[in-house]
Design an enzyme around this catalytic site. Structure first.
Site, PDB file in Angstrom:
ATOM      1  N   ARG A  34       8.288   6.449 -15.188  1.00  0.00           N
ATOM      2  CA  ARG A  34       6.963   6.984 -15.569  1.00  0.00           C
ATOM      3  C   ARG A  34       6.909   7.357 -17.042  1.00  0.00           C
ATOM      4  NH1 ARG A  34       5.569  10.185 -10.123  1.00  0.00           N
ATOM      5  NH2 ARG A  34       4.440   8.454  -9.170  1.00  0.00           N
TER       6      ARG A  34
ATOM      7  N   LYS B 243       0.486   4.612   8.127  1.00  0.00           N
ATOM      8  CA  LYS B 243      -0.708   5.120   8.804  1.00  0.00           C
ATOM      9  C   LYS B 243      -1.976   4.339   8.516  1.00  0.00           C
ATOM     10  CE  LYS B 243       0.453  10.002   8.894  1.00  0.00           C
ATOM     11  NZ  LYS B 243       0.037  11.206   8.153  1.00  0.00           N
TER      12      LYS B 243
ATOM     13  N   GLY C 256       4.030   3.673  -3.637  1.00  0.00           N
ATOM     14  CA  GLY C 256       5.450   3.830  -3.919  1.00  0.00           C
ATOM     15  C   GLY C 256       6.352   2.884  -3.160  1.00  0.00           C
TER      16      GLY C 256
ATOM     17  N   GLY D 141      -1.900   7.038  -4.707  1.00  0.00           N
ATOM     18  CA  GLY D 141      -3.123   7.647  -4.178  1.00  0.00           C
ATOM     19  C   GLY D 141      -4.359   7.210  -4.954  1.00  0.00           C
TER      20      GLY D 141
HETATM   21  P1  AMP Z   1       2.946   4.375   3.493  1.00  0.00           P
HETATM   22  O1  AMP Z   1       3.406   5.566   2.722  1.00  0.00           O
HETATM   23  O2  AMP Z   1       1.773   4.634   4.382  1.00  0.00           O
HETATM   24  O3  AMP Z   1       2.778   3.142   2.639  1.00  0.00           O
HETATM   25  O4  AMP Z   1       4.112   4.077   4.526  1.00  0.00           O
HETATM   26  C1  AMP Z   1       5.379   3.682   4.142  1.00  0.00           C
HETATM   27  C2  AMP Z   1       6.344   3.919   5.259  1.00  0.00           C
HETATM   28  O5  AMP Z   1       5.938   3.232   6.415  1.00  0.00           O
HETATM   29  C3  AMP Z   1       7.739   3.438   4.952  1.00  0.00           C
HETATM   30  O6  AMP Z   1       8.597   4.530   4.861  1.00  0.00           O
HETATM   31  C4  AMP Z   1       8.087   2.547   6.132  1.00  0.00           C
HETATM   32  O7  AMP Z   1       9.387   2.758   6.625  1.00  0.00           O
HETATM   33  C5  AMP Z   1       7.074   2.956   7.175  1.00  0.00           C
HETATM   34  N1  AMP Z   1       6.830   1.897   8.156  1.00  0.00           N
HETATM   35  C6  AMP Z   1       6.485   0.629   7.889  1.00  0.00           C
HETATM   36  N2  AMP Z   1       6.404  -0.074   9.033  1.00  0.00           N
HETATM   37  C7  AMP Z   1       6.707   0.763  10.046  1.00  0.00           C
HETATM   38  C8  AMP Z   1       6.790   0.612  11.449  1.00  0.00           C
HETATM   39  N3  AMP Z   1       6.533  -0.549  12.037  1.00  0.00           N
HETATM   40  N4  AMP Z   1       7.135   1.711  12.178  1.00  0.00           N
HETATM   41  C9  AMP Z   1       7.382   2.886  11.584  1.00  0.00           C
HETATM   42  N5  AMP Z   1       7.314   3.089  10.250  1.00  0.00           N
HETATM   43  C10 AMP Z   1       6.980   2.042   9.481  1.00  0.00           C
END
Ligand code: AMP
Length: 398
Positions: free
Chosen positions: A36, A199, A355, A378
């Site tokens: 950064r 999510k 990230g 974000g």
């Molecule tokens: P995000 O911060 O919403 O982009 O989510 C990233 C996180 O989602 C990472 O730490 C991944 O390990 C997790 N992730 C991705 N696919 C899956 C899955 N099928 N089940 C559980 N966690 C997941």
């Protein structure tokens, strides 16, 4: 609306307040990843070259409403000194008489780093008096290079702009706005959006907005399971957001009606448990056995997503396709990263944000092939969701 950029400012002999994002990881009082800081160097070098007197501000971590040495920006200032090969002064409070005196003692091209703005709770409240105190450290000139904070209406990002003459975008901010702005307003087509991660709830508005703009959308990661459940597929123990299943179903139906290709995984790699060394098996999504959880997209899904990506002219990617932190479930994400890089080499514009997807492009060794790696997870999501970012809106119009 076009905004002023640092190129439009006369900086010689003037104190310029530059909001950077030095929210860097620290360990034992040292910066462990200086990405950064390095990313702001083009803006800082330009301001120095233009003869400005630089007053730098940033937040770091989430100190609870008061000074906390754990979140001091001193190590970042030290790192910056190394990177710029010139002295960087440090003000132990970001406002007040001492900081003012230090800012006034700067000579042309001099640099002063202020302590963490979040040591004052007024920062996050966008407090007017605090914003004025920050503005008192410059001669009416403000540059924002903290895209990652632009979605927050905080004093050092938004409040201060009311008390300066000119508020302009720094180089990094300009680059973010150029790439993300083009993707949402005038993308080269076909435009493929790839969304994954944990999510759906974080990305619902992005899905809705990009369904209006993109030509197709590829869904992976845990968020796929909320959609698959809405489709009536068995999901075993996979991560599902129960309260978003109806909404996912509505989005999917909306896509069907409009013949918008909203692609979901057709096969996946399952784990018996959420552990790196767990038993695995690969099945079609309709053959998911009870008690197993989907942790990566499978080979047929990878192949079909690769094909879509190969034909794209604009690619926006946010969120990993699986639990790429565990080698057994990393393949989908790494293959997608390589496909995005290959499409970019073939002429597409690619934008990777968030990230984890950024970490994935680094892990697969293709980061230098991506057109634009967005620094603000974000903020880039809010931008892609079609929202106006307060930190961008607050900049002076050309
Ligand atoms: P995000 O911060 O919403 O982009 O989510 C990233 C996180 O989602 C990472 O730490 C991944 O390990 C997790 N992730 C991705 N696919 C899956 C899955 N099928 N089940 C559980 N966690 C997941």
């Amino acid at each position: 609306m076009e905004k002023l950029t640092i190129d439009d400012l006369q900086l010689r002999g003037k104190r310029v307040f530059i909001r950077v994002d030095f929210n860097v990881p620290l360990q034992d009082g040292a910066v462990t990843d200086d990405t950064r800081i390095r990313e702001t160097l083009p803006t800082l070098r330009l301001a120095i070259q233009k003869g400005g007197r630089l007053v730098l501000a940033s937040h770091l971590g989430r100190p609870k409403g008061g000074p906390d040495p754990k979140y001091s920006l001193r190590p970042a200032a030290k790192k910056l000194e190394e990177l710029l090969s010139k002295p960087v002064g440090f003000a132990s409070d970001c406002v007040g008489a001492e900081a003012e005196a230090q800012s006034k003692a700067l000579s042309d091209g001099g640099v002063l780093m202020l302590e963490n703005v979040r040591f004052h709770p007024e920062e996050e409240k966008n407090d007017e008096a605090f914003s004025r105190q920050l503005a008192a450290l410059c001669d009416g000139l403000f540059v924002c290079d903290a895209f990652g904070s632009a979605h927050r209406a905080h004093a050092s990002v938004v409040g201060i702009t009311r008390f300066v003459k000119q508020a302009a975008a720094g180089r990094l901010m300009e680059k973010e706005l150029k790439y993300l702005g083009k993707a949402v307003t005038n993308p080269a087509r076909p435009f493929v959006a790839i969304l994954g991660g944990a999510k759906v709830s974080d990305k619902i508005e992005v899905v809705e907005n990009l369904m209006k703009i993109a030509d197709s959308m590829l869904i992976g990661g845990a968020m796929a399971y909320t959609f698959l459940k809405a489709e009536g597929e068995p999901v075993g123990k996979s991560l599902v957001e129960e309260d978003k299943v109806d909404l996912a179903g509505r989005l999917r139906n909306g896509a069907r009606e409009r013949r918008f290709p909203l692609l979901l995984p057709v096969d996946h790699v399952l784990g018996a448990e959420f552990k790196p060394d767990t038993a695995t098996q690969t099945t079609s999504v309709s053959a998911t056995p009870d008690g197993w959880m989907g942790l990566d997209i499978g080979p047929k899904t990878i192949a079909s997503y690769q094909q879509k990506i190969a034909g794209a002219k604009t690619i926006v990617w946010n969120g990993p396709m699986g639990v790429f932190e565990m080698p057994a479930f990393a393949k989908g994400t790494l293959e997608i990263a390589k496909a995005v890089a290959a499409a970019t080499t073939a002429g597409a514009t690619s934008i990777v944000g968030g990230g984890d997807s950024v970490a994935a492009v680094h892990q697969s060794g293709v980061a230098d092939k991506i057109s634009h790696i967005s620094t603000g997870g974000g903020a880039s999501l809010e931008f892609l969701a079609g929202r106006k970012l307060p930190g961008v809106e607050a900049l002076t119009n050309k």
